[in-house]
Every structure is written in structure tokens, then in C-alpha cells.
Motif scaffolding. Structure first.
Motif, mmCIF file in Angstrom:
data_model
loop_
_atom_site.group_PDB
_atom_site.id
_atom_site.type_symbol
_atom_site.label_atom_id
_atom_site.label_comp_id
_atom_site.label_asym_id
_atom_site.label_seq_id
_atom_site.Cartn_x
_atom_site.Cartn_y
_atom_site.Cartn_z
ATOM 1 N N TYR A 166 0.751 -1.354 0.117
ATOM 2 C CA TYR A 166 0.042 0.135 0.009
ATOM 3 C C TYR A 166 0.890 1.299 -0.087
ATOM 4 N N LEU A 167 0.577 1.974 -0.919
ATOM 5 C CA LEU A 167 1.184 3.370 -0.956
ATOM 6 C C LEU A 167 0.291 4.543 -0.408
ATOM 7 N N LEU A 168 0.748 5.225 0.234
ATOM 8 C CA LEU A 168 0.156 6.726 1.034
ATOM 9 C C LEU A 168 0.948 7.700 0.379
ATOM 10 N N LYS A 228 -3.291 0.895 -3.641
ATOM 11 C CA LYS A 228 -2.422 -0.565 -3.625
ATOM 12 C C LYS A 228 -1.440 -0.271 -4.945
ATOM 13 N N LYS A 229 -0.192 -0.656 -4.560
ATOM 14 C CA LYS A 229 0.971 -0.595 -5.455
ATOM 15 C C LYS A 229 0.714 -1.190 -6.760
ATOM 16 N N ASP A 230 -0.057 -2.301 -7.042
ATOM 17 C CA ASP A 230 -0.325 -2.974 -8.184
ATOM 18 C C ASP A 230 -1.290 -2.224 -9.009
ATOM 19 N N CYS A 231 -2.222 -1.538 -8.418
ATOM 20 C CA CYS A 231 -3.250 -0.576 -8.911
ATOM 21 C C CYS A 231 -2.537 0.674 -9.500
ATOM 22 N N PHE A 232 -1.783 1.156 -8.721
ATOM 23 C CA PHE A 232 -0.811 2.311 -9.070
ATOM 24 C C PHE A 232 -0.063 2.063 -10.334
ATOM 25 N N ASN A 233 0.650 0.888 -10.341
ATOM 26 C CA ASN A 233 1.493 0.540 -11.550
ATOM 27 C C ASN A 233 0.731 0.464 -12.688
#
Length: 296
Positions: free
Chosen positions: A83-85, A161-166
Motif C-alpha cells: 500500500y502506498l500513501l 495499492k501498489k499493483d493498482c498504481f502501477n
């Protein structure tokens, strides 16, 4: 668990990081706080170096400027947790359960946005335009934001979510300021990412002065037109683009641009003085949009 990403430019981020660090430690979670100054070469970076003394925290001052989009993407690439904040360096934490509240609301969502607040009182007359627009237009309750969950997203104070941001990322091909949130939010809507809005705001600390914000507004409108012309966003996604598209279709943009050229000096004077009018600001935005069309 959580990677907290703090892009900075010429700002003392240490008080923010100290509070975030304390709250993460209190929650007992796995975390990291990554701070990256975008080659500001600021004297404030001497204070920011103190971040490196905190556990799971780092501060880096880049030697070459990346620009704000690439700076955010760079931080996300370095992040090691799921998770990225994203939180801007000029943000002010106003609740002592800020991190805890995010942790409690992450489940079953790809994106969680906590909101943003501006001070109840404007710091100075010279900051009234940005303050008014922020306080009376941008600052919204979670209930209000949920009515249009994608259009209400701002990527300051957002967990994703990191995989979503990517799958989306910030578009580094764009060099002008503005509408990063619009483009990214539209991409998330196409992906049908699960978005949640909660009451967990931060306060906007570093408020632009009137002239700076007016110039940023012009640049952001140029970016918006570019997104529209390149079909990077749907017309229905942005109300201002809906209006512009209607004016263009009815061949009204030329008339409005001419009116704007006559009124621009008066409008700019009002918007950069101590009591800017938001109605006039909206007229300025529409007029400037139509003027860009005529230039192109």
C-alpha cells in the motif's frame, strides 16, 4: 504493509515525518517513510536530513530536477510495501489517529482518499484566491465525495495499492502543471478500481499567493485542453470540459475568447487583490479555455 511517499520541493518536512513516524510506531505496523526533494537545493534540506535518523525513514535530495509527476513515480518505484500513501510535504496532520484510520479502512478497496482541509482563516490577503477555491470548492466531506468517487479524488492524502498504481502512474510526458489528479482518476475509473472516501483529512499548509495560483491555473487549463484534444479523458468526466465541448460545438468559443481579451485585465486585477471573487474566477477559467482554443 504501508509505504508513505512524501514528494518535497523547498519545504521542511521533518515535523510531518515525525508525526507520521510516531503514529506508525503506535499502530505497530510494518512501514517505511520515503521523502524525496526534487533538486530544490534548499537550505531547508539541512532540517530534512534529520529524517534519516528515524527508523524506517529516509530523505534524499535529488541532484537533478525530475518534476513533480516523475518524483511521485520514482517514490512509488522505490516503495517495498503493498500500500502506498501519497502525502505532500506541506501537509499538516490534524488527527492523532490518522494512520490508524487508514489501516482500518483499507480492506476491499484499491484506493482510499481521506480528504483535505484549508485553514478556517486565510493566512493573508495575498493568499485569498487559493484559500477561497480550496475551502469553498475543493474541501468536501466524505459523503459528498462519494457521490462522484472518481472525480473527487486528489492524490494528496491518498492510499492506493501498489499493483493498482502501477497500472496507471503519473503521465511524465506532460510537462505543464495541473490536472494530474484528473488524468489518474479517469484511468482508475476505466479500470473500475474500487474507491473509498473517508473522513481523514490533512490540512493544506503551503498556500500559493494569488498571482502564483492564477498563473498555475492558466497552465493547468492548458493541460486540460491537451487531455481533451488527445482524448486522454472522457468529455463527461470533467464538468469544465463538458462546457467547453458544448461551446466549441455551438461555435461560441471565438466570441467568448474576444470577451475574455477585453475583460482579462480587470479579472486578473480582481483575482490578485485582497478580495478575489470566485464567480469571476470561474468566468476567467472559461474565458481562458476558449482563448487557448483560438491560439491553437
Amino acid at each position: 504493509m504501508l509505504s508513505i511517499l512524501v514528494p518535497i520541493y523547498n519545504y521542511n518536512v521533518y515535523p510531518l515525518v515525525l508525526e507520521l513516524h510516531k503514529q506508525c510506531m503506535d499502530c505497530g505496523i510494518s512501514f517505511e517513510i520515503l521523502c524525496q526533494d526534487d533538486a530544490s537545493k534548499s537550505s531547508l534540506n539541512a532540517c530534512n536530513e534529520n529524517v534519516n535518523a528515524l527508523s524506517n525513514c529516509s530523505f534524499v535530495s535529488l541532484k537533478e530536477n525530475l518534476a513533480h509527476r516523475e518524483n511521485r513515480n520514482s517514490l512509488a518505484e522505490q516503495a517495498k510495501f503493498d500500500y502506498l500513501l501519497f502525502i505532500d510535504g506541506d501537509s499538516i496532520i490534524i488527527h492523532d489517529n490518522y494512520i490508524k484510520k487508514y489501516i482500518e479502512n483499507l480492506h476491499d478497496f484499491d484506493v482510499v482518499y481521506g480528504g483535505r482541509l484549508h485553514p478556517e482563516k486565510c493566512p493573508s490577503d495575498n493568499q485569498k484566491l487559493r484559500w477561497k477555491y480550496g475551502r469553498f470548492i475543493e474541501d468536501k466531506s466524505a459523503a459528498n465525495r462519494k457521490k462522484k468517487p472518481y472525480q473527487s479524488l486528489l492524490f494528496n492524502n491518498t492510499v492506493i495499492k501498489k499493483d493498482c498504481f502501477n497500472k496507471v502512474k503519473f503521465d511524465t510526458n506532460r510537462k505543464k502543471y495541473g490536472h494530474d489528479d484528473t488524468q489518474l482518476s479517469y484511468q482508475l475509473s476505466v479500470l473500475q478500481a474500487k474507491v473509498n472516501h473517508i473522513e481523514n483529512p490533512v490540512k493544506h499548509g503551503d498556500i500559493d499567493n494569488n498571482l502564483v495560483y492564477l498563473n498555475k491555473t492558466k497552465e493547468s487549463l492548458e493541460n486540460l485542453i491537451s487531455l481533451y484534444e488527445e482524448e486522454k479523458i472522457d468529455i463527461e468526466f470533467v464538468r469544465l470540459i463538458q462546457l467547453y465541448h458544448f461551446l466549441k460545438r455551438t461555435k461560441s468559443t471565438f466570441i467568448i475568447s474576444k470577451m475574455h481579451s477585453v475583460l482579462e485585465k480587470y479579472l486578473s486585477q480582481n483575482l490578485t487583490e485582497k478580495n478575489p471573487n470566485l464567480f469571476l474566477f470561474n468566468w476567467f477559467r472559461v474565458g481562458y479555455l476558449c482563448s487557448i482554443n483560438q491560439k491553437n
